[in-house]
Motif scaffolding. Structure first.
Motif, PDB file in Angstrom:
ATOM      1  N   VAL A  92       0.970  -1.166  -0.028  1.00 16.51           N
ATOM      2  CA  VAL A  92       0.128   0.129  -0.090  1.00 16.51           C
ATOM      3  C   VAL A  92       0.811   1.332  -0.029  1.00 16.51           C
ATOM      4  CG1 VAL A  92      -1.975  -1.071   1.166  1.00 16.51           C
ATOM      5  CG2 VAL A  92      -0.258   0.118   2.453  1.00 16.51           C
ATOM      6  N   ALA A  93       2.148   0.972   0.366  1.00 17.61           N
ATOM      7  CA  ALA A  93       2.993   2.078   0.156  1.00 17.61           C
ATOM      8  C   ALA A  93       3.300   2.818  -0.992  1.00 17.61           C
ATOM      9  CB  ALA A  93       4.413   1.896   0.879  1.00 17.61           C
ATOM     10  N   ASP A  94       3.034   1.886  -2.234  1.00 16.63           N
ATOM     11  CA  ASP A  94       2.936   2.511  -3.476  1.00 16.63           C
ATOM     12  C   ASP A  94       1.718   2.624  -3.907  1.00 16.63           C
ATOM     13  OD1 ASP A  94       5.734   2.703  -4.079  1.00 16.63           O
ATOM     14  OD2 ASP A  94       6.029   0.289  -3.750  1.00 16.63           O
ATOM     15  N   VAL A  95       1.234   3.649  -3.619  1.00 14.80           N
ATOM     16  CA  VAL A  95      -0.334   3.998  -3.606  1.00 14.80           C
ATOM     17  C   VAL A  95      -0.906   3.626  -5.052  1.00 14.80           C
ATOM     18  CG1 VAL A  95      -2.144   5.562  -3.572  1.00 14.80           C
ATOM     19  CG2 VAL A  95      -0.149   5.611  -1.845  1.00 14.80           C
TER      20      VAL A  95
END
Lengths: 460, 213
Positions: free
Chosen positions: B110-113
């Motif tokens: 989820v960090a790489d949206v």
């Protein structure tokens, strides 16, 4: 040393033996342990006799006796085995104090799940009936009966000897009747004739000198008779009242090792769980918030929404701080750094953070091993947490002190009591404690107060 | 796109809702356990769900159980399972009924949206989104067939298994679509799979071969 000197030394020893402290203590032991020796068998036989009498001569007429007689017999047996342990403890205490016979106590009786075997804890009956130490103590108490008879006989050497020695001294006072009065001879008792007319009689003053001589001989012999009998008792105490046999000890160790392994696995699982639900989730959220913020700052996109970015960065910042805090708590939960300074300091820090005021006293002169300190610390931590959660207490007292070879922890509170020894928390504690041959006692009647005592060996 | 989120950590749940709302999706419901998820899906009929694996009450795999139940009851709804660990067994169970509309990602993703959102859209559209970790674990479990592949072919297979199209694969490893197609044909040759014209079916075939299903 020449032969004459040797003989003199032996002579001195024989003459002073009755006055020696050892002779006195052995005689006192023989006397003091008599009631237990006679009492145990007496009560057991009395109980058996009562059951047999109540059963009556015609069991056919009352079929229900077929049920309750075995039940009563079983109860008697349970009672006997359960009573044997503490009675054995009394004998051990007498032997340690009077005979310098230091036999260590058998390990505390635990149920399969590691709780003290007391009525109320599940499995206590099975533990009681399969308790090797209890059965051996029972064997000791039954064998103690004939030994006690012999000990009583040894006491008779002392008693009659001392009595006989006094004959010449009161003879003049008692035998000052006018001449011509017929006086029966006075019996002189010795261990060789203790009843009726005694071993021999004296009728004249010179005769009392014979009683004196016999008495002196018996007093001189009494210490050795006593010693011989008591040494049989010593041997029985060592064999039957000591710690369990090797095989039983191995079984114990297997059980506690399994507990230790399970306990450490449970601790690791808890650490994983805490990481998973705590720091990991916060860091993932942090990464997500930063990812969203970066998107909003993307130069290719529309003009940056600085308010939204700031919100996201704030949230990420908060997550980072929370994650740090959780990691710190977790690390401390694995090993509190202050424990390196010793248990007293660690407990002081621990109680300072308690939601309920805690009075702490410590007296630990010798430092326990690291494992013991760690177990002691986490026991107190858990008990304090329990007290805060459930007790509704106003004050808690914690004491950690050295008691001989043990470290004794007591945690008492004035709350509402009713702590359940079968609850998962206390069972876990009790299991962890038994992995190092420690022992926990809990008293928590409904309405309070709750008193918990934990004994741990100093070294493990 | 209409989404239902099932995640027991409130912080993460809110973050996800915000992420998806920001990107113009509609979060119909954000719930904290498996039963609530099934109820919410029955009520809102979303196109896709995001499901955490470890949720109350047992904190083991109730999210996965709920996801499997969801696949059975609502085959048209995409399920993106996400978790802090990748377990091959979970991936196999999840893919057992086919790879269409299934995703399995690490929460870290989820960090790489943008990528996360794309994966979700893909799953909603009946595609597949597998974490590179899932793929490498599944590949590792099938060494005999995979051993024959070249390093480049393995890269292509990995990306393909993640659910990407040929064009997407080409962009990721800087190859023309034509070159990717050649690699794909070669992979199927080596793995003994008949060629097919449908991209999605190829992915399914690969996943089937990988032992996931």
């Amino acid at each position: 040393m020449d032969q004459a000197g040797q003989s003199r030394a032996i002579g001195r020893r024989v003459l002073t033996a009755p006055l020696s402290g050892r002779a006195r203590r052995e005689a006192v032991f023989a006397l003091a342990s008599l009631p237990i020796g006679f009492g145990f068998l007496g009560l057991a036989l009395g109980g058996a006799f009562a059951i047999a009498t109540a059963a009556g001569p015609a069991p056919d007429s009352a079929p229900w006796t077929a049920i309750w007689i075995p039940v009563a017999a079983l109860l008697l047996l349970i009672l006997a085995v359960a009573a044997a342990r503490p009675l054995g403890g009394v004998i051990r205490g007498l032997a340690a104090r009077l005979l310098d016979e230091k036999v260590s106590a058998p390990t505390a009786l635990l149920t399969r799940s590691g709780l003290p075997a007391r009525p109320g804890n599940p499995g206590w009956l099975a533990a009681q009936l399969t308790d090797g130490s209890g059965w051996r103590a029972t064997a000791y108490l039954l064998l103690k009966f004939p030994v006690a008879l012999l000990e009583l006989y040894a006491i008779a050497w002392w008693a009659t000897g001392i009595a006989d020695v006094t004959y010449p001294f009161w003879w003049g006072l008692m035998r000052n009747h006018p001449p011509g009065v017929h006086l029966s001879p006075v019996p002189v008792f010795t261990p060789f004739g203790l009843s009726g007319t005694g071993t021999f009689q004296v009728a004249t003053f010179p005769g009392t000198l014979a009683a004196l001589a016999a008495g002196a001989g018996m007093v001189l012999a009494a210490p050795w008779v006593t010693r011989a009998v008591v040494s049989v008792d010593r041997w029985l105490i060592r064999v039957l009242l000591g710690p369990r046999t090797m095989a039983q000890r191995v079984r114990d160790l297997e059980q506690t090792r399994a507990m230790a392994v399970n306990d450490s696995a449970a601790v690791l699982r808890q650490v994983e769980r805490n990481l998973h639900d705590g720091a990991q989730i916060r860091l993932a959220t942090l990464a997500m918030n930063l990812g969203m913020a970066r998107e909003k700052l993307d130069p290719d996109g529309a003009p940056a929404d600085l308010v939204a970015v700031r919100e996201l960065v704030d949230a990420a910042h908060q997550s980072a701080k929370d994650a740090l805090g959780e990691l710190r708590e977790l690390a401390r939960g694995i090993h509190p750094p202050v424990l390196d300074n010793g248990l007293a300091d660690a407990l002081a820090t621990l109680v300072a953070g308690s939601a309920i005021p805690v009075t702490l006293t410590t007296s630990i002169a010798r430092r326990p091993s690291a494992a013991i300190e760690s177990i002691a610390y986490f026991c107190v931590a858990e008990l304090l947490a329990n007290a805060v959660k459930h007790s509704g207490a106003d004050t808690i007292t914690v004491d950690a002190s050295e008691q001989g070879p043990a470290l004794r922890l007591t945690v008492n509170d004035d709350g509402r009591g009713g702590a359940d020894p079968r609850g998962s928390g206390l069972t876990g504690l009790s299991e962890r404690i038994s992995t190092v041959d420690g022992h926990m006692e809990l008293s928590s009647p409904a309405g309070g107060p709750t008193r918990i005592r934990i004994d741990l060996p100093l070294q493990a | 796109m209409r989404v239902v989120i099932a995640e027991d950590a409130a912080m993460m749940r809110e973050g996800l809702s915000r992420l998806l709302t920001d990107r113009g999706h509609e979060v119909c419901a954000a719930v904290g356990d498996g039963d609530a998820l099934l109820a919410a899906v029955a009520e809102h009929r979303p196109e896709v769900t995001v499901v955490d694996i470890r949720m109350p009450p047992t904190h083991t795999d109730e999210g996965l159980r709920a996801a499997l139940e969801l696949r059975r009851r609502h085959p048209g709804t995409g399920v993106l399972v996400f978790s802090q660990y990748i377990e091959t067994r979970y991936a196999s169970e999840l893919l057992a009924g086919g790879a269409a509309g299934v995703g399995y990602l690490l929460k870290d993703r989820v960090a790489d949206v943008a990528e996360f959102a794309e994966a979700l859209v893909r799953v909603a559209a009946g595609g597949t989104a597998l974490d590179p970790e899932v793929v490498s674990q599944l590949l590792a479990g099938r060494q005999p067939g995979v051993a024959a592949l070249t390093a480049r072919e393995r890269d292509v297979l990995t990306l393909m298994a993640e659910g990407r199209s040929n064009a997407g694969i080409g962009r990721a490893i800087f190859l023309s679509t034509g070159a990717v197609e050649k690699h794909v044909a070669s992979i199927f040759g080596k793995l003994g799979l008949p060629p097919s014209e449908n991209d999605n079916r190829r992915v399914l075939a690969v996943l089937r071969y990988l032992g996931a299903c």
